[in-house]
Every structure is written in C-alpha cells, then in structure tokens.
Design a protein around this motif. Sequence first.
Motif, PDB file in Angstrom:
ATOM      1  N   ILE A 197       0.838  -1.201   0.000  1.00  0.00           N
ATOM      2  CA  ILE A 197       0.000   0.000   0.000  1.00  0.00           C
ATOM      3  C   ILE A 197       0.873   1.252   0.000  1.00  0.00           C
ATOM      4  O   ILE A 197       0.625   2.212  -0.737  1.00  0.00           O
ATOM      5  CB  ILE A 197      -0.965  -0.023   1.208  1.00  0.00           C
ATOM      6  N   SER A 198       1.939   1.238   0.798  1.00  0.00           N
ATOM      7  CA  SER A 198       2.851   2.383   0.833  1.00  0.00           C
ATOM      8  C   SER A 198       3.510   2.587  -0.527  1.00  0.00           C
ATOM      9  O   SER A 198       3.636   3.714  -1.013  1.00  0.00           O
ATOM     10  CB  SER A 198       3.921   2.159   1.905  1.00  0.00           C
ATOM     11  N   GLN A 199       3.909   1.480  -1.135  1.00  0.00           N
ATOM     12  CA  GLN A 199       4.550   1.563  -2.452  1.00  0.00           C
ATOM     13  C   GLN A 199       3.610   2.220  -3.464  1.00  0.00           C
ATOM     14  O   GLN A 199       3.994   3.121  -4.196  1.00  0.00           O
ATOM     15  CB  GLN A 199       4.912   0.139  -2.895  1.00  0.00           C
ATOM     16  N   ARG A 200       2.371   1.800  -3.440  1.00  0.00           N
ATOM     17  CA  ARG A 200       1.386   2.331  -4.381  1.00  0.00           C
ATOM     18  C   ARG A 200       1.089   3.804  -4.104  1.00  0.00           C
ATOM     19  O   ARG A 200       0.932   4.611  -5.032  1.00  0.00           O
ATOM     20  CB  ARG A 200       0.114   1.493  -4.269  1.00  0.00           C
ATOM     21  N   MET A 201       1.000   4.159  -2.819  1.00  0.00           N
ATOM     22  CA  MET A 201       0.644   5.527  -2.449  1.00  0.00           C
ATOM     23  C   MET A 201       1.860   6.454  -2.467  1.00  0.00           C
ATOM     24  O   MET A 201       1.718   7.673  -2.365  1.00  0.00           O
ATOM     25  CB  MET A 201       0.016   5.569  -1.047  1.00  0.00           C
ATOM     26  N   ASN A 202       3.059   5.871  -2.539  1.00  0.00           N
ATOM     27  CA  ASN A 202       4.288   6.654  -2.474  1.00  0.00           C
ATOM     28  C   ASN A 202       4.301   7.547  -1.229  1.00  0.00           C
ATOM     29  O   ASN A 202       4.631   8.733  -1.274  1.00  0.00           O
ATOM     30  CB  ASN A 202       4.444   7.494  -3.757  1.00  0.00           C
ATOM     31  N   ALA A 203       3.913   6.951  -0.109  1.00  0.00           N
ATOM     32  CA  ALA A 203       3.824   7.715   1.143  1.00  0.00           C
ATOM     33  C   ALA A 203       3.921   6.726   2.308  1.00  0.00           C
ATOM     34  O   ALA A 203       3.633   5.543   2.150  1.00  0.00           O
ATOM     35  CB  ALA A 203       2.493   8.457   1.211  1.00  0.00           C
ATOM     36  N   PRO A 204       4.305   7.232   3.485  1.00  0.00           N
ATOM     37  CA  PRO A 204       4.236   6.370   4.662  1.00  0.00           C
ATOM     38  C   PRO A 204       2.790   6.019   4.983  1.00  0.00           C
ATOM     39  O   PRO A 204       1.895   6.870   4.833  1.00  0.00           O
ATOM     40  CB  PRO A 204       4.855   7.201   5.790  1.00  0.00           C
ATOM     41  N   VAL A 205       2.566   4.795   5.379  1.00  0.00           N
ATOM     42  CA  VAL A 205       1.205   4.311   5.604  1.00  0.00           C
ATOM     43  C   VAL A 205       1.152   3.550   6.923  1.00  0.00           C
ATOM     44  O   VAL A 205       2.085   2.813   7.254  1.00  0.00           O
ATOM     45  CB  VAL A 205       0.796   3.381   4.434  1.00  0.00           C
ATOM     46  N   LYS A 206       0.074   3.748   7.655  1.00  0.00           N
ATOM     47  CA  LYS A 206      -0.194   2.850   8.788  1.00  0.00           C
ATOM     48  C   LYS A 206      -1.393   1.990   8.433  1.00  0.00           C
ATOM     49  O   LYS A 206      -2.503   2.499   8.247  1.00  0.00           O
ATOM     50  CB  LYS A 206      -0.455   3.626  10.081  1.00  0.00           C
ATOM     51  N   LEU A 207      -1.154   0.700   8.322  1.00  0.00           N
ATOM     52  CA  LEU A 207      -2.237  -0.257   8.078  1.00  0.00           C
ATOM     53  C   LEU A 207      -2.824  -0.667   9.426  1.00  0.00           C
ATOM     54  O   LEU A 207      -2.082  -1.052  10.337  1.00  0.00           O
ATOM     55  CB  LEU A 207      -1.688  -1.486   7.355  1.00  0.00           C
ATOM     56  N   ILE A 208      -4.134  -0.569   9.540  1.00  0.00           N
ATOM     57  CA  ILE A 208      -4.814  -0.963  10.783  1.00  0.00           C
ATOM     58  C   ILE A 208      -5.911  -1.963  10.449  1.00  0.00           C
ATOM     59  O   ILE A 208      -6.717  -1.723   9.548  1.00  0.00           O
ATOM     60  CB  ILE A 208      -5.455   0.267  11.481  1.00  0.00           C
ATOM     61  N   TYR A 209      -5.934  -3.068  11.166  1.00  0.00           N
ATOM     62  CA  TYR A 209      -7.074  -3.972  11.120  1.00  0.00           C
ATOM     63  C   TYR A 209      -8.057  -3.537  12.199  1.00  0.00           C
ATOM     64  O   TYR A 209      -7.644  -3.248  13.330  1.00  0.00           O
ATOM     65  CB  TYR A 209      -6.640  -5.408  11.420  1.00  0.00           C
ATOM     66  N   THR A 210      -9.330  -3.519  11.871  1.00  0.00           N
ATOM     67  CA  THR A 210     -10.319  -3.360  12.936  1.00  0.00           C
ATOM     68  C   THR A 210     -10.350  -4.658  13.744  1.00  0.00           C
ATOM     69  O   THR A 210      -9.812  -5.689  13.322  1.00  0.00           O
ATOM     70  CB  THR A 210     -11.730  -3.117  12.373  1.00  0.00           C
ATOM     71  N   ARG A 211     -10.973  -4.613  14.897  1.00  0.00           N
ATOM     72  CA  ARG A 211     -11.105  -5.854  15.670  1.00  0.00           C
ATOM     73  C   ARG A 211     -11.793  -6.931  14.839  1.00  0.00           C
ATOM     74  O   ARG A 211     -11.412  -8.103  14.864  1.00  0.00           O
ATOM     75  CB  ARG A 211     -11.893  -5.600  16.962  1.00  0.00           C
ATOM     76  N   GLU A 212     -12.797  -6.512  14.076  1.00  0.00           N
ATOM     77  CA  GLU A 212     -13.514  -7.495  13.260  1.00  0.00           C
ATOM     78  C   GLU A 212     -12.590  -8.088  12.191  1.00  0.00           C
ATOM     79  O   GLU A 212     -12.632  -9.292  11.934  1.00  0.00           O
ATOM     80  CB  GLU A 212     -14.745  -6.841  12.609  1.00  0.00           C
TER      81      GLU A 212
END
Lengths: 756, 152
Positions: free
Chosen positions: A446-461
Amino acid sequence: MATVKTTLNRRSFLKASALAGGGLMLGFNWLAGCQTDPTPAPLTLPEDWFEINAFVKIGDNGVVTIMSPNPEFGQNVKTSMPMIVAEELDVDWQRVIVEQAPFNPAIYTRQFTGGSQGIRQGWTGLRMAGAAARHMLRQAAARAWQVPLEEVTTHAGVLHHAASGRSAGYGEMASAAATMPVPEEVELKDVADFTIIGTSRKNVEARKIVTGQPLYAMDQYREGMLVAMVVHPGRFGMRLKSVDDTAARAMPGIRDVFPIQTFADGYERNYFDTNTFPELVAIVGDTTWQVMNARKALRIEWEPIEDTEIRVAGFGGTQTVRIPAGLESTPDHAARMAEQAARPGRVVRRDGNPEAAFRRAARVIERTYTAPFLAHNCMEPINCIAHVTADRAELAGPIQAPEFIERTLAARLGLPPERIDIQMTRMGGGFGRRAYGHYLVEAALISQRMNAPVKLIYTREDDMTFGVYRPAYHATYRAALDEAGRLIAFHVKAGGIPESPLHANRFPAGAVDHYLAEEWALDSNITIGAFRAPRSNFIGGVEQAFLDEVAEAAGKDPIAFRLELLERARTRPVGERNDYDPVRFAGVLERVRDASGWGTDDPPGVHRGVAAYFCHNSYAAHVLDLVIEDGTPVITRVCSAIDCGIVVNPDAATNMVEGAVVDGIGNALYGAMTFTDGLPDHRNFDTYRMIRHAEAPKAIDVHFVESDVAPTGLGEPPFPPVFAALANALYRATGTRLYEQPFAPHLEAFVQQTTG
Amino acid sequence: MARFQLTVNGRDVEVDVDPGTPVLWVLRDHLQLVGTKYGCGIARCGACTIHLNGVAVRSCVLPVSSVGEQAITTIEGLSADGTHPLQQAWLEHDVPQCGYCQAGQIMSAAALLARNPSPSDEEIDAAMNGNLCRCGTYLRIRAAIRTAAARG
C-alpha cells in the motif's frame, strides 16, 4: 568457572568509536530493580558511548546500554535477556539502560519470539556477549595498570587490582576496552555466583506502559502518513471478484481504493506465509475514522475459490498443501472429524502388541475429546507502519518472526534484504499470531502504491475474522487395565482440521508396555497458525483429563497413578524416543502435591483437579481448586509447580505462569470460533467470550523447582495442563466429565438440570 | 467537519473533525495522545477508557459532538509525572505483560477509587469487568488496586 568458546561472529564485535554524543540515547533508567521506590532518579547520561560489542555499550560515566535482541510481546524478554548479559558483564543493574536491538540476524542470530525458545536459545550467546565485554574491560585495565590480566577482577561495574589497590569504573576503561581484541574464549560464571540472574527485576518498560507512552506500532506516526485498511472476504472459501468504490471514494479524506495481492504469482511460500486471503481490497485515507467509515461504502463482490494446491517451504522440506473449495460450517466439521476418527489413522508410534493387550484387558476405557478453532485475539489489533520508496522499505510493526517475513518482503517488493529495515515494536500480545507477518507485506504494498508512509490498521472485526486460528481438534483415547488396575495398554488416535495435535513420544509413551499412537488430518480452507503451545494446547489437556479418568477407574489417586507410571518410565522405559525426562516430570507433580497439600490438607468444600504436562522443554503441574456458586465455577486457588531450569527473573516468570493459568481457564471455559457457510460466527468481543476479571482465579501460587540446569521455555508449558486441571476439578464438583471444549455451555446445562 | 473546543488533560484544544468521530480517534489521530488504545471499537474491551468529568467512559463509542464542556482526562493526564497511586502500585506489582490494555485498566481503576476509596474485591471485579486483559494479569491488577486503596 566454565570456559566457553565464543561463537559470535566477528561482526558481533564491531568496535565503533564513540557514538555521536549522549544525545542519541533518550533512554531513562526505568529499571527499578529490587528497590521498592517506583520512581528512581533518572540516570545521568554519559558524554560519550563506547560500543564494546553488539550487545553492550558503555558510557564514559559507567552507565551501560544493553541491547535486547528478541521482539517483546509481554513475555518480558526485554528485561530478562539483558539481565543475562548484565550478569556476565558484572554490572550494577541500576546503571543499565535497555534498548531494543535492530533486526539484524547476522549479528543477533535468532530474533524470533516463539516456541518458548527465546531464553533457551539465547542463553549461551547472551552470556558470552556479557563475558566477552567484561574480558575486554579487564584487558584494558591490565594494560593501563601494567599488571597481569588474571589479577584484574570486577565487581558491579568496577575493575580492581587487589595487589596494587587500584580500581576504575567501567566507564573509565570503556574507550580502551573498545579497541581490545575480541577474546576467542571467555570464562562464564558458576551458577552459584549469579547475582542478577535469579533475582526479580522489574519490567524495564513498565513506567512507559503505565504512563501511556507510545510503545506500539499502533501508536506511531510518520510525517505525511496515511491510514490504510484492507477488506478481506467475509467468508472462507471466497475470493475477490470485483469492487465498486464509487461511493467510498467520494467520502471525506479518502485517497485511493485498490486491490492488492500479497504474493507474486509463482512465489514459493515459506512456513509463516499464511494462505489467508492473499487478495484484498485496500482503502487509504487521511484518518482512521474516515477510512473506517468509507470502507462500509465499498461494494465488493466475492466469488467462490476453486480447489487449489500451493507449495510451501516448511521445516521438513517443501510440501504441497491442498486448499479445498467450499463454504465450511462447524457442524460439518464435527461430522467429518467423527467420521475420520472411526477410520484407521497413520501410525506414528507402536510399542509392544497393543491389539492383544486390549483383547485381554479386564477393563477398557474409551473416551473422545473435541475442541473448536480459537482466535488469538491479541489486544493490539494487527497493524503495521510501512514506508516504501524506490530503493528502500522501512517497516515498523508487531512481528514475532521478522526473519521469515523479510524474505517474503524481499521477494514481493523486489528489494534485497539489506534494503529492508524492520523495526520490531513492542507487541500488544502475540500468542503465535504475529509469527505470520502478511500484514507487513500488505502495508508495504500500500505504501509503495501511495508513495507515502502508511499505517495499516485492522479493525477488531478484521483481526478476529482473518483466520490463522488454532485448529479444531479431535482425539480418541483408549486405556486397558488388567485385573489389578494396572495400565497395560494405551492408544491415542488424534486428528484435526487441518492438522493433527499428536505428540506421539510424550508421556505416557515410555511408561506403558503396549502403546499405539495414530493421527489424521482433514483439509480445510480455514487457515490456522501457531497458538500458544501449538498442538500441546489441546492434546496435553485432554490426555491429562483422560488419565484422571483412568486413575479413577484403577482406583488410584491421580498423582500417585502418574508417579507410578513415571517411575516405570524412569526405571524400565519402553521405547527409545520418549521426549521427556521422567525425573523432572515427577518432580513437578511431587512439588505441586506438597505445595497444594494434595490429599493431606484439602480445603473443605472445595473441588480439586490436578494435571501435569511436558512441552517446549519444560515441565508444569497445576492443582486447581474451585467451588460452584449459582451455577458458576469460582476458582478459589491454583497451585502451580514449574521446572524450566534456572529462572532468570522469578517475579516476571511468576507473572507469566499466572497469565498462562488465566488464559487456560478462559479458553477452556469460553474459547470458540465457529463457522456458518464459511462465515466466522464471532467478529468481536460482544460474542467471542474472553475471560474477565471476575472469572479469574482468586489466587495463584507459583512454585519453581530449584535448578541449575540451563533455562528452558516458560511462555507455553504452563498453558496446556490448565485445561485438564480445570476439567478434572469440574468433574469432582459436578460428577460429570466434560469431553467437549469449551466447557461453559455444558456447565449451564448442568445447572439447569440440577436446579430445574 | 465541524470545530469542537475540548478540555483534554486540563488543556484547551480545538479540533476540526466529523461530529461523529469517536473521542478515541480524536485523541489518537488529531491530538497525538496515543496512550488511549483501540481494542474493539464497540465498548467491550475497555482499552480506550478515559475519564469524562472523572467518570470512566469508553472513548471508542463516544462521539466528539457529545462531549461539550466536560473535561477529558487520559492516561497521559492522570498524573503529571506518573506518580498517581495506581501508577505507582502498578509498578510495585510489576503488573504488565504486553501492556496494551493497562492504560485502560488504570483509568477504570482510578475512576473506581475516586468514587469508592476502599472497594471490596467484589466491587473491584464489578468495576473492572469491562476491561479485558488477554495476557491474564487480572490478579496483579486486583492486588495493585488493593495496594493503592490501602494507602488512601
């Protein structure tokens, strides 16, 4: 003293000159040590640091920084591993700062937290790192004072030369020590001389935890960082067909929506590359709440998967794993397991002539046990920070097995491993789940595609429904008793979806003349992974519940019955592959018997259950006491005896055992993940029941067998026998044996039956 | 989007967010107060516990628009320097394992002791039952609360 050849390679001992001032070191001394004052004065930081080796930096004022190599998920290695270094270095623990080492297995070797192996496998290397640094300090002093090396001694961070009366703090010799040759041999302390190992030291990060400082990947931010989530199929057995993102894209703060594919086509997976949902829809935006809302507006179509086979490079070579199509349900699983269990399994071990022994038995007991899938449910949901540029990837995340996922990242991103930097953040729980680092790859893509730092978060679900569960298991046990009530034959046939829980060479193998162990497994598209004491977490509990019933049938006390078997295994072992030491096994049973007052000082009105197990190189036994109040089991006390060799940090080890006891009770009573047509029936803590404060035992007494044997694991071994100690106590309280986990629904039935 | 004036840990702040944004995410994403944790998003784990006018609430289901002038306290504001009696008791008992739930545990316990300085074990269990600890540190939490309560 023992002399040990140093095996750390040369790169472990890069002798850097002073680091750029003390300003780099933001650590404070939150090491409260044995002192009761919870707010010690912060250490004065040095002007210059000198790197003696990869584990030890010494400041010019004698303050010491020790690197903790392994990722921390609550087992407290970040305190106990540096304690081992500090012991051999011979420093004042109050003047130690601990830092998380960078991920660099070429220097720090095994940086994997799992299998209860951190302390066991780190033990010698950590001691050598401390001892080698101490040796170099002594060399520096010997040269400065022009005295023989053998005459230079140390005590708590100070070098001494008795004959001349000279002494110097480590800080004074650090600069010179950093230029000394790395010793080829080092002397290690005798166990009797330990002053830090075996004493309780506080968690080095406790103060940061109780004041809410950012320790977890979830807490980290980067300049220009975006927030991402991934959407996976709601049902196992489905995959992505198409996505209509029109509405989601129009929502505030949303930057992009796109599919990602975790593995490149044709990639051969490693053991920790879980097959769970390799195609996902990523949605990226400015803030967490915006992304959480917008994902609800995604219109995604899923389609059924086909039967597939994947190649996985496992520990035993490359294997083909079959993933069947279809939407699976828990009742179907139960029926398939019962059907499979009625057929012959794969024979893993056979001693004597079990068939003949069962034919001539005076009495045969046969019981079948089952347990459901379990979700790990770490309190910190899955997340990861990634910043991927054209030639580098930086990741910061909760990861137990960075070495494995680095290879996956390298293959997927097309970057060499040296251009991939993985920061091992403190994990909000692990329990095996974070050995499977797919989310690092997802965040990186996702970071590669966005060319930006990314925080990936899973919801509890997302976290709870993503798979990588503890498998569903099934085991049938048979025991043959002769006229005198002696156990003459034992048969276990165990299987699961999609793996067997069997440990064929565990007790009571070796203690019975006629023994047969069979196993089987059924394919599934529901994915599984390591869960605290894999396989043992089921087979240990049911085996110990079965032995309780066999002891009762034999008319014997359950502890005495086991001790008789262990005596047989010690004096006249059957077979040669028995994986346990009967003396140490008996030792924890005797210790728990005496410490709990079993049979001599049983608390009146209280129902007691006992169980013991060996796994992950350590031994654990529990006596669990309970009463039933208003139909609910109230666990009044658990007495635990553990033999894990030398205990590095006793109070922290006690905490770990307490946690394993609570975790075992919780999962035995309530833990269950079930499925309806591929859909996980539980998505959050409203219906996935976890043990809570009021259900925890009122007291847990932990006893460690005194030992000077090198330490072995502790995170897992106390866990499996809890299930049986509870089951056996519940039987004594209710008169009913429970064969199906979780137990709580059956207890409700029992209450209705007895009160209705 | 709308502007909200909030009092957080004794400081007046202004945020410009969607009115439905839970206070949890205002704290974490907009005010960089990350001690308050996300665990479930449905008020069933307690990791996000904060104080609203001294009362423990789950910030993951509390829309920022409903806060008004009520004072928000987070773990970062419970004491200036980590010396709240509960924080000290937590250190003495060396409570945390992974630590992720502990800020929420401490905030629930602090609200309990503020309204009931000498809770019984049953009252502790009742007040704390909404706070999950996956590592199973419940006994140490109970002991730490007793220690802090005993000191008054």
